[in-house]
Design a protein around this motif. Structure first.
Motif, PDB file in Angstrom:
ATOM      1  N   THR A 118      33.024   8.507   5.486  1.00 30.07           N
ATOM      2  CA  THR A 118      32.335   8.525   6.771  1.00 30.07           C
ATOM      3  C   THR A 118      32.278   7.123   7.359  1.00 30.07           C
ATOM      4  OG1 THR A 118      30.240   9.043   7.896  1.00 30.07           O
ATOM      5  CG2 THR A 118      30.090   8.233   5.637  1.00 30.07           C
ATOM      6  N   ASP A 120      29.666   6.589   9.473  1.00 30.68           N
ATOM      7  CA  ASP A 120      28.262   6.488   9.868  1.00 30.68           C
ATOM      8  C   ASP A 120      27.662   5.178   9.367  1.00 30.68           C
ATOM      9  OD1 ASP A 120      28.385   8.881  11.092  1.00 30.68           O
ATOM     10  OD2 ASP A 120      27.170   9.992   9.652  1.00 30.68           O
ATOM     11  N   ARG A 121      26.905   4.521  10.240  1.00 28.43           N
ATOM     12  CA  ARG A 121      26.163   3.303   9.912  1.00 28.43           C
ATOM     13  C   ARG A 121      27.074   2.188   9.386  1.00 28.43           C
ATOM     14  NH1 ARG A 121      20.562   5.652   7.148  1.00 28.43           N
ATOM     15  NH2 ARG A 121      20.009   7.026   8.889  1.00 28.43           N
ATOM     16  N   THR A 122      28.277   2.132   9.920  1.00 25.92           N
ATOM     17  CA  THR A 122      29.173   1.044   9.558  1.00 25.92           C
ATOM     18  C   THR A 122      29.491   0.228  10.797  1.00 25.92           C
ATOM     19  OG1 THR A 122      31.154   2.387   9.939  1.00 25.92           O
ATOM     20  CG2 THR A 122      30.237   2.390   7.714  1.00 25.92           C
ATOM     21  N   ALA A 123      29.838  -1.012  10.561  1.00 29.44           N
ATOM     22  CA  ALA A 123      30.243  -1.881  11.664  1.00 29.44           C
ATOM     23  C   ALA A 123      31.760  -1.969  11.657  1.00 29.44           C
ATOM     24  CB  ALA A 123      29.586  -3.246  11.512  1.00 29.44           C
ATOM     25  N   ARG A 136      31.688   4.362  -1.150  1.00 31.40           N
ATOM     26  CA  ARG A 136      32.331   4.823   0.075  1.00 31.40           C
ATOM     27  C   ARG A 136      33.111   6.114  -0.148  1.00 31.40           C
ATOM     28  NH1 ARG A 136      29.850   2.720   4.425  1.00 31.40           N
ATOM     29  NH2 ARG A 136      29.544   0.474   4.157  1.00 31.40           N
ATOM     30  N   TRP A 219      25.375  12.363  19.732  1.00 28.28           N
ATOM     31  CA  TRP A 219      24.142  12.675  19.004  1.00 28.28           C
ATOM     32  C   TRP A 219      22.981  12.507  19.986  1.00 28.28           C
ATOM     33  CZ3 TRP A 219      21.544   9.231  14.771  1.00 28.28           C
ATOM     34  CH2 TRP A 219      20.470   9.925  14.227  1.00 28.28           C
TER      35      TRP A 219
END
Length: 277
Positions: A118, A120-123, A136, A219
């Motif tokens: 995913t 999600d919540r990664t830069a 991961r 979202w």
């Protein structure tokens, strides 16, 4: 329908070990402390009953030989000294030079890995699994510059009669083998490795044409009126829209379930979905 149990003629049982020739370059290597082996399907391998390739087994030498590979087994528990695979004598030379028990794809720098589970919540993150930590959830590919790849199915969930991975009490249907390994030894013949994977893992369905088109998702707490306005904006601007994803906020918020709509947003879900169709 898929057939998870391999043809008995494709397997050799030696004490607590079972070796199955799925294709000339794909071997299943099992060891079971109980002497009972796993035949149920898993999420990855559902169709082990393949046409039986030509192979020979020498009980005296402890060797199993296909057109491409020779498996060596000295007996006893699997170890680097008791189990290894080499190219078959006289076989066409490939990038596969050999494999021993203990060599794993996660430690193989040549493995052409998958990607992370995913974003999600990664830069700005690398998608190269060679540079990512295990949390991961990277997947190891069945092709490698090293000429081999190992899929480890030890301890994974198996599928029951209803194609579910747990029993009526919710307990996982765990693979009963002590070791359950699949060795892909295709050298650099990557298309053949993928062909063998789909043969035993199941065919990959062709994506519907709409899935290759324009998607929209956000979202956000969209309600039924918002959805109509959103689609109207695409129409007003003459923009294509093939797939509309409502993300997850259409669910009830106090008890996440599969299909429970938040009735404050969608008081009549059937009507809203019917309009979208």
């Amino acid at each position: 329908p898929y057939e998870p149990a391999a043809d008995p003629a494709a397997a050799v049982v030696v004490g607590k070990a079972r070796f199955t020739v799925l294709t000339p370059r794909l071997l299943r290597l099992e060891y079971s402390e109980t002497g009972t082996f796993e035949d149920r399907p898993t999420l990855a391998f559902v169709n082990r009953k393949q046409p039986v390739p030509e192979f020979t087994w020498s009980a005296v030498a402890g060797t199993l030989t296909t057109a491409a590979l020779r498996l060596h087994y000295a007996g006893g528990a699997f170890s680097a000294q008791s189990l290894w695979v080499t190219p078959a004598p006289g076989a066409k030379r490939t990038a596969f030079a050999g494999w021993r028990f203990g060599m794993t794809s996660d430690a193989d720098p040549g493995n052409l890995r998958g990607t992370i589970r995913t974003l999600d919540r990664t830069a700005n993150i690398s998608l190269d699994c060679n540079h990512l930590t295990s949390d991961r959830h990277c997947a190891w590919g069945v092709v490698s510059q090293s000429g081999w790849s190992l899929v480890n199915e030890t301890g994974v969930p198996c599928l029951g009669a209803d194609d579910w991975w747990a029993d009526a009490e919710g307990s996982m249907l765990r693979n009963i083998d002590t070791h359950d390994l699949y060795l892909f030894a295709h050298g650099h013949d990557y298309p053949a490795a993928l062909h063998d994977l789909q043969a035993v893992g199941g065919k990959v369905p062709l994506l519907p044409r709409r899935n290759l088109g324009v998607w929209f998702t956000r979202w956000y707490d969209y309600d039924a009126a918002d959805v109509r306005r959103l689609v109207g904006e695409f129409e007003r601007r003459a923009l294509p829209l093939d797939v509309l994803v409502l993300d997850m906020n259409w669910h009830t918020k106090d008890a996440w379930t599969g299909y429970s709509f938040d009735k404050t947003l969608f008081p009549d879900p059937a009507e809203a979905l019917g309009w979208l169709r």
